[in-house]
Design a protein around this motif. Sequence first.
Motif, mmCIF file in Angstrom:
data_model
loop_
_atom_site.group_PDB
_atom_site.id
_atom_site.type_symbol
_atom_site.label_atom_id
_atom_site.label_comp_id
_atom_site.label_asym_id
_atom_site.label_seq_id
_atom_site.Cartn_x
_atom_site.Cartn_y
_atom_site.Cartn_z
ATOM 1 N N PRO A 185 -10.034 11.386 -6.955
ATOM 2 C CA PRO A 185 -9.476 10.561 -8.024
ATOM 3 C C PRO A 185 -10.133 9.187 -8.091
ATOM 4 O O PRO A 185 -10.837 8.767 -7.166
ATOM 5 C CB PRO A 185 -8.010 10.426 -7.607
ATOM 6 C CG PRO A 185 -8.068 10.468 -6.116
ATOM 7 C CD PRO A 185 -9.124 11.501 -5.802
ATOM 8 N N ILE A 186 -9.914 8.516 -9.204
ATOM 9 C CA ILE A 186 -10.327 7.122 -9.346
ATOM 10 C C ILE A 186 -9.058 6.287 -9.242
ATOM 11 O O ILE A 186 -8.054 6.580 -9.894
ATOM 12 C CB ILE A 186 -11.022 6.878 -10.692
ATOM 13 C CG1 ILE A 186 -12.384 7.590 -10.711
ATOM 14 C CG2 ILE A 186 -11.199 5.378 -10.958
ATOM 15 C CD1 ILE A 186 -13.101 7.506 -12.044
ATOM 16 N N VAL A 187 -9.100 5.268 -8.421
ATOM 17 C CA VAL A 187 -7.939 4.410 -8.203
ATOM 18 C C VAL A 187 -8.125 3.090 -8.959
ATOM 19 O O VAL A 187 -9.168 2.454 -8.841
ATOM 20 C CB VAL A 187 -7.725 4.137 -6.705
ATOM 21 C CG1 VAL A 187 -6.568 3.149 -6.492
ATOM 22 C CG2 VAL A 187 -7.442 5.438 -5.964
ATOM 23 N N SER A 188 -7.128 2.729 -9.752
ATOM 24 C CA SER A 188 -7.154 1.467 -10.500
ATOM 25 C C SER A 188 -6.235 0.467 -9.804
ATOM 26 O O SER A 188 -5.085 0.784 -9.493
ATOM 27 C CB SER A 188 -6.678 1.682 -11.941
ATOM 28 O OG SER A 188 -7.547 2.557 -12.635
ATOM 29 N N VAL A 222 0.840 -1.197 0.000
ATOM 30 C CA VAL A 222 0.000 0.000 0.000
ATOM 31 C C VAL A 222 0.877 1.249 0.000
ATOM 32 O O VAL A 222 1.616 1.492 0.959
ATOM 33 C CB VAL A 222 -0.921 0.022 1.239
ATOM 34 C CG1 VAL A 222 -1.834 1.247 1.197
ATOM 35 C CG2 VAL A 222 -1.750 -1.256 1.305
ATOM 36 N N PRO A 223 0.812 2.060 -1.062
ATOM 37 C CA PRO A 223 1.638 3.271 -1.144
ATOM 38 C C PRO A 223 1.277 4.267 -0.045
ATOM 39 O O PRO A 223 0.184 4.227 0.518
ATOM 40 C CB PRO A 223 1.293 3.836 -2.527
ATOM 41 C CG PRO A 223 0.777 2.661 -3.297
ATOM 42 C CD PRO A 223 0.031 1.841 -2.288
ATOM 43 N N GLY A 224 2.212 5.158 0.251
ATOM 44 C CA GLY A 224 1.961 6.167 1.264
ATOM 45 C C GLY A 224 1.143 7.324 0.710
ATOM 46 O O GLY A 224 1.582 8.470 0.713
ATOM 47 N N ASP A 225 -0.042 7.029 0.236
ATOM 48 C CA ASP A 225 -0.949 8.015 -0.341
ATOM 49 C C ASP A 225 -2.330 7.754 0.249
ATOM 50 O O ASP A 225 -2.853 6.645 0.139
ATOM 51 C CB ASP A 225 -0.983 7.867 -1.867
ATOM 52 C CG ASP A 225 -1.949 8.835 -2.525
ATOM 53 O OD1 ASP A 225 -1.496 9.821 -3.118
ATOM 54 O OD2 ASP A 225 -3.179 8.585 -2.464
ATOM 55 N N THR A 226 -2.918 8.750 0.879
ATOM 56 C CA THR A 226 -4.177 8.557 1.598
ATOM 57 C C THR A 226 -5.291 8.046 0.710
ATOM 58 O O THR A 226 -6.015 7.107 1.069
ATOM 59 C CB THR A 226 -4.613 9.865 2.269
ATOM 60 O OG1 THR A 226 -3.612 10.293 3.187
ATOM 61 C CG2 THR A 226 -5.924 9.665 3.027
ATOM 62 N N VAL A 270 -1.019 -0.462 -8.636
ATOM 63 C CA VAL A 270 -2.086 0.451 -8.250
ATOM 64 C C VAL A 270 -1.725 1.855 -8.727
ATOM 65 O O VAL A 270 -0.559 2.252 -8.702
ATOM 66 C CB VAL A 270 -2.299 0.437 -6.717
ATOM 67 C CG1 VAL A 270 -1.034 0.834 -5.991
ATOM 68 C CG2 VAL A 270 -3.447 1.347 -6.316
ATOM 69 N N SER A 271 -2.732 2.596 -9.188
ATOM 70 C CA SER A 271 -2.500 3.957 -9.674
ATOM 71 C C SER A 271 -3.777 4.765 -9.494
ATOM 72 O O SER A 271 -4.865 4.210 -9.325
ATOM 73 C CB SER A 271 -2.083 3.950 -11.151
ATOM 74 O OG SER A 271 -3.126 3.427 -11.970
ATOM 75 N N LYS A 272 -3.632 6.095 -9.530
ATOM 76 C CA LYS A 272 -4.815 6.942 -9.447
ATOM 77 C C LYS A 272 -4.729 8.021 -10.518
ATOM 78 O O LYS A 272 -3.645 8.406 -10.947
ATOM 79 C CB LYS A 272 -4.944 7.573 -8.060
ATOM 80 C CG LYS A 272 -3.888 8.613 -7.733
ATOM 81 C CD LYS A 272 -4.158 9.258 -6.368
ATOM 82 C CE LYS A 272 -3.130 10.341 -6.055
ATOM 83 N NZ LYS A 272 -3.386 10.991 -4.756
ATOM 84 N N ASP A 273 -5.909 8.499 -10.959
ATOM 85 C CA ASP A 273 -5.914 9.545 -11.970
ATOM 86 C C ASP A 273 -5.864 10.908 -11.289
ATOM 87 O O ASP A 273 -5.671 11.008 -10.086
ATOM 88 C CB ASP A 273 -7.130 9.401 -12.893
ATOM 89 C CG ASP A 273 -8.458 9.592 -12.169
ATOM 90 O OD1 ASP A 273 -8.464 10.143 -11.043
ATOM 91 O OD2 ASP A 273 -9.496 9.201 -12.726
ATOM 92 N N THR A 274 -6.052 11.951 -12.073
ATOM 93 C CA THR A 274 -5.925 13.315 -11.534
ATOM 94 C C THR A 274 -7.263 13.933 -11.166
ATOM 95 O O THR A 274 -7.352 15.138 -10.919
ATOM 96 C CB THR A 274 -5.222 14.219 -12.563
ATOM 97 O OG1 THR A 274 -5.966 14.208 -13.797
ATOM 98 C CG2 THR A 274 -3.806 13.734 -12.817
#
Length: 233
Positions: free
Chosen positions: A173-176, A95-99, A165-169
């Motif tokens: 955001p939407i997380v894929s 899990v990345p350090g992104d809320t 895992v990634s998120k858009d802008t």
Amino acid sequence: MKQGTVYKGLVGVLGGCLLLAGCSSSQKPAALGPVGGSATGTSAAPTDSATSTGTATGSSGSSSSSGSAAGSSPGAPAPTSVATSNGGWAYNAAVPGDTAIADAMTAFQNYAALSYQMAITMSHDNNLVNYADGNVESLLNNFVTEERQKNIISRGQEGIRVMNVSKDTGNPPIVSITVCTDDSKLPMYSTYGPNKGKIVVPAQPAAVSVYKVHQSFGGKWRVYSVSPSSTTC
């Protein structure tokens, strides 16, 4: 889950995707992916404990976490490694350090655990609305209904591994979330009639699926889309 006359293995509703009749090819539930073990699955309880700095665990499962700086940008919190197992269900992710990503991944993990529980018990669960909505919610509920109607049940183990895992802008955001779901030990059995106790739907190989999670009504993060593929993993 893979396409077929029945939704073979949902729960992963993560990974390989067995479609229920009428399920569209672009929106299918993820398959339950067994990861070695017996043919008697046990449910995994959802949890809301995962954060960008914490570890998600099932209520009766075990987990371990350790920080890792791999893939993190300078000054960003290190990813948290999550490894949880509960009966026949196992989950692994960094899990990345992104809320936002952490919250989305918590919702996905809870959805995956609940999907497995519903499939191996042939039971609907009102908690699903907290972790999924739209087509994904409908597909899982329909899957359980079809299990009952066809007198079949998922039995075995599922292993879910988050690959990317990634998120858009967008705002929010939407997380894929790209996952490998191992259903190779999760066949479906007949629960009634002359074939009771026999495998009627073979287990499926581990396959890749992409889930999308958004912040929907009530401010909750929920899984709303799943795109299965024939790519093995």
